[in-house]
Design a protein around this motif. Structure first.
Motif: not given
Lengths: 285, 273
Positions: A80-86, A166-173, A198-207
Motif C-alpha cells: 500500500l505504501a509503495a503504491l501510494i508513493v508510486a 515503489m520502483m517495481i510499480f513505477l517500472a510497470a507504470l 486504467l492504472t490499477m489494472p496495469m499494476l496487478k502483475g506488480s502487486v
C-alpha cells in the motif's frame, strides 16, 4: 539464434553450473538426509522421523510460526505504501526524480543498520518516547513487550521495503502508453476514473510479484532484524522461523532438528507461493 | 501531463514522506558527532560541539577498519565473479541454441527459490569439514553461488534484447564466442551489468547470518556482523552506536550516490522483475 552443435555454449555455462550444483545441491541433499538423523554436526545416527515428530511436539514452534504470520501484516502495508508513493511520483511534480532516488535509500541499508536505528528510536529514552512524553504519555518499553516489539519490527520492515516496491510499480507504470491517458481524458474520464480503470489494472502483475517476494522475504530474511532488535525476545515472543533454525543449530547443537525445521520451512514457503499465485490467477478469470 | 490532481498538495505530501524516510539517517549522522552527555540533553538538535571522539573510539577499540577491508575484499571478488560467470552463461542462454538449454536454464534459476536459512546448516557443516571456516574462500564461494541464479536470470532477460543480427554479423566477420562477448555483448549491456553489480554488492555487503557463521575470527570478520555484535553493547552510549551504523552504511550510501542513475534506469527497464 546463433550456431548449433557446438561445444562453446556448454563451456560458457559450465563454470556457473558446476559452482551452483557443487555448492547448493550437495549440501541440500546432505541436509535432507541428515534431517532423519540425530546429528550434532559431527556424528549422526539414523532416527527416522523422530526430528519431525519432535518439531510438532515442540511448544515453541507454534509460537514461532504464529510470530511469522503476524509479521506478514507488513506485506499489505508495504504494498500500500509503495503504491501510494508510486502514484504520487507518477504525477511528475517538481523534483520527482529526486524523490524517487531518495525513497530508495532505505532499501540500500542493511537490516543490521535499520534494526539498530529503530532500536534506538524506540529505546526507553529514545526519540519516540521523548516525543510521546511531551504529549504527557508515560515511557513505553517498546522492545520489552511482545506486541509492541512486533509493531516496531513491522514499522522497520515497511520503512525499509516500500522504496523497492515503489520502483517495481513505477517500472510497470512506465510501460503505460500516455496516448491512452490522453484519449481517456478527452473522453471526459476524471483522475479517479483513470486511476481505477486504467492504472490499477496495469499494476496487478506488480502487486502479485511484490506479494510473493515479500512473503518469501518475511519467512526467510528476518534474521538480521530479530538478531539486533530483540534477540527473539522477550521469551520467544518475536522469534521467527529463520532465527529459530539458527538457535537450534548453533546454540543447541541440534543440527538434525535444525535441518528438519529448515526443510519444513522450505515446504511452507513453497505452499504459500503456490497458493498466492493461484489466488492471483483466479482473480484474472 | 495528467494534471487533474492539483500538483501542490502532491509536492507537499512527497516532502513529508521524504522527511520521514530520511529522518532516521539524519538522526544517525547528527548523533555520530555528539558526545554522550550532549545526546542525553539534546536528542534532536545539532551537536552543541561537533566531536570525532566516537569515530575515534570505534577505530581504536573495535578494529572496524580491518573489518571494512575484509568486507571490501570478499564483496569485491564475489561481485566480480558473479558478473563475469553470470554474463558468460547468460550470453550462451540468450543467443545460442544447444541441447538441454531450457532444462539447464530453468534448473539454474530455480535456485532463486532456495531460502538462505535452509542452506545455513549444510553449508556450515560442509565448510567445517574441509576446514574452510574462517577462510575468506568459504564466504566468497557461498556469496557467488547464492547470487548467481538471480544474475543469470536478469542478464539473460537483458541479453535477449541485443539484436541477433549484430551477433551473427560478428561471427561472419570471424569473431568467435569470446571476441563477440567482450567487444559487442559487454559494451551493449553496460547498464544492466552496472545494475546487477550494484544489487549484488548491496546484497553481499548487507548479509549477516552466513558471514557471522563462516567468518568468526578477528582476522576474517566482515563489517556487518562486526557492527551487529559491537553495536548491541553500546545501548548506553547511543552516539557510539550511531557512529558504528554510519561507518557500515557509508560505503553503500556512497555507491548508491554514484550509481543510482544507472540503478534506477536499470530498474525502470524492468531489470529486477
Amino acid at each position: 539464434m546463433v550456431m548449433k552443435r557446438n561445444i562453446t555454449p556448454y563451456l560458457a555455462v559450465a563454470p556457473a553450473v558446476i559452482l551452483v550444483v557443487g555448492i547448493m545441491i550437495y549440501p541440500i541433499v546432505f541436509a535432507i538426509v541428515h534431517s532423519f538423523t540425530n546429528w550434532d554436526g559431527v556424528t549422526a545416527t539414523f532416527n527416522g522421523l523422530q526430528n519431525y515428530v519432535n518439531l510438532f511436539k515442540d511448544p515453541h514452534l507454534l509460537r514461532v510460526f504464529f510470530n511469522t504470520i503476524v509479521f506478514l501484516i507488513a506485506v499489505p502495508l508495504i504494498i500500500l505504501a509503495a503504491l501510494i508513493v508510486a502514484i504520487l511520483i507518477y504525477e511528475k511534480v517538481f523534483g520527482w526524480q529526486f524523490f524517487r532516488a531518495l525513497f530508495f535509500i532505505p532499501s540500500v541499508l542493511s537490516t543490521v543498520v535499520i534494526g539498530l536505528l529503530f532500536d534506538a528510536f524506540f529505546g526507553y529514552s529514545g526519540p519516540v518516547n521523548t516525543l510521546l512524553q511531551s504529549f504527557g504519555v508515560h515511557h513505553i518499553d517498546w522492545l520489552g513487550n511482545g506486541w509492541s516489539a512486533m509493531i516496531v519490527v513491522i514499522v522497520a520492515l515497511v520503512w525499509s521495503s516500500f522504496g523497492y516496491g515503489m520502483m517495481i510499480f513505477l517500472a510497470a507504470l512506465a510501460g503505460i502508453d500516455s496516448a491512452v491517458y490522453e484519449a481517456a481524458r478527452i473522453d471526459g474520464a476524471g483522475w479517479w476514473t483513470r486511476m481505477f480503470s486504467l492504472t490499477m489494472p496495469m499494476l496487478k502483475g506488480s502487486v502479485q510479484f511484490l506479494s510473493v517476494s515479500n512473503v518469501i522475504y518475511i519467512f526467510t530474511s528476518m534474521f538480521g532484524f530479530i538478531y539486533v532488535m530483540t534477540a527473539g525476545g522477550p521469551g520467544f515472543d518475536t522469534t521467527t522461523m529463520d532465527y529459530y533454525i539458527y538457535l537450534k543449530a548453533f546454540s543447541g547443537s541440534d543440527m538434525g532438528g535444525g535441518s528438519a525445521l529448515a526443510f519444513l520451512l522450505f515446504i511452507i514457503i513453497l505452499m504459500f507461493t503456490v497458493v498466492q499465485i493461484r489466488m492471483f490467477k483466479q482473480q484474472e478469470l | 501531463m495528467k494534471l487533474y490532481l492539483q500538483k501542490v498538495p502532491v509536492f507537499l505530501l512527497l516532502c513529508i514522506i521524504a522527511l520521514s524516510s530520511i529522518y532516521p539517517l539524519i538522526f544517525m549522522v547528527l548523533n555520530t558527532f555528539k558526545t554522550n552527555t550532549d545526546y542525553m540533553v539534546n536528542l534532536y538538535g545539532l551537536p552543541h560541539q561537533w566531536t570525532l571522539v566516537n569515530i575515534q573510539t570505534l577505530i581504536e577499540n573495535y578494529s572496524v577498519f580491518a573489518a571494512l577491508w575484509h568486507s571490501l575484499f570478499v564483496t569485491g571478488i564475489s561481485v566480480l565473479v558473479v558478473v563475469i560467470l553470470g554474463a558468460l552463461s547468460s550470453f550462451a542462454f540468450a543467443k545460442y541454441e544447444f541441447m538441454g538449454k531450457q532444462t539447464i536454464f530453468y534448473g539454474m534459476i530455480s535456485f532463486m527459490l532456495v531460502p538462505g536459512p535452509v542452506l545455513l546448516i549444510p553449508i556450515y557443516v560442509m565448510f567445517a569439514r574441509v576446514q574452510l571456516v574462517d577462510n575468506f574462500l568459504s564466504a566468497i564461494l557461498v556469496y557467488i553461488v547464492i547470487n548467481l541464479p538471480f544474475g543469470i536470470y536478469m542478464l539473460t532477460t537483458n541479453f535477449r534484447n541485443i539484436p541477433t543480427e549484430v551477433i551473427e554479423s560478428a561471427h561472419i566477420d570471424g569473431a568467435g564466442f569470446l571476441r563477440t562477448f567482450f567487444s559487442i555483448v559487454l559494451p551493449m549491456a553496460r547498464a544492466s551489468l552496472v545494475t546487477l553489480s550494484t544489487l549484488t554488492f548491496l546484497a553481499i555487503w548487507n548479509e549477516l547470518l552466513l558471514s557471522m557463521m563462516l567468518l568468526t575470527s578477528d582476522a576474517t570478520k566482515l563489517l556487518t556482523p562486526t557492527i551487529a555484535t559491537i553495536a548491541g553493547r553500546f545501548t548506553t552510549n547511543m552516539p557510539l552506536m550511531m557512529s558504528g551504523l554510519l561507518f557500515s552504511a557509508l560505503p553503500t550510501l556512497i555507491i548508491y550516490l554514484f550509481l543510482s542513475r544507472y540503478l534506477i534506469k536499470g530498474m525502470m527497464a524492468g531489470a529486477i522483475k
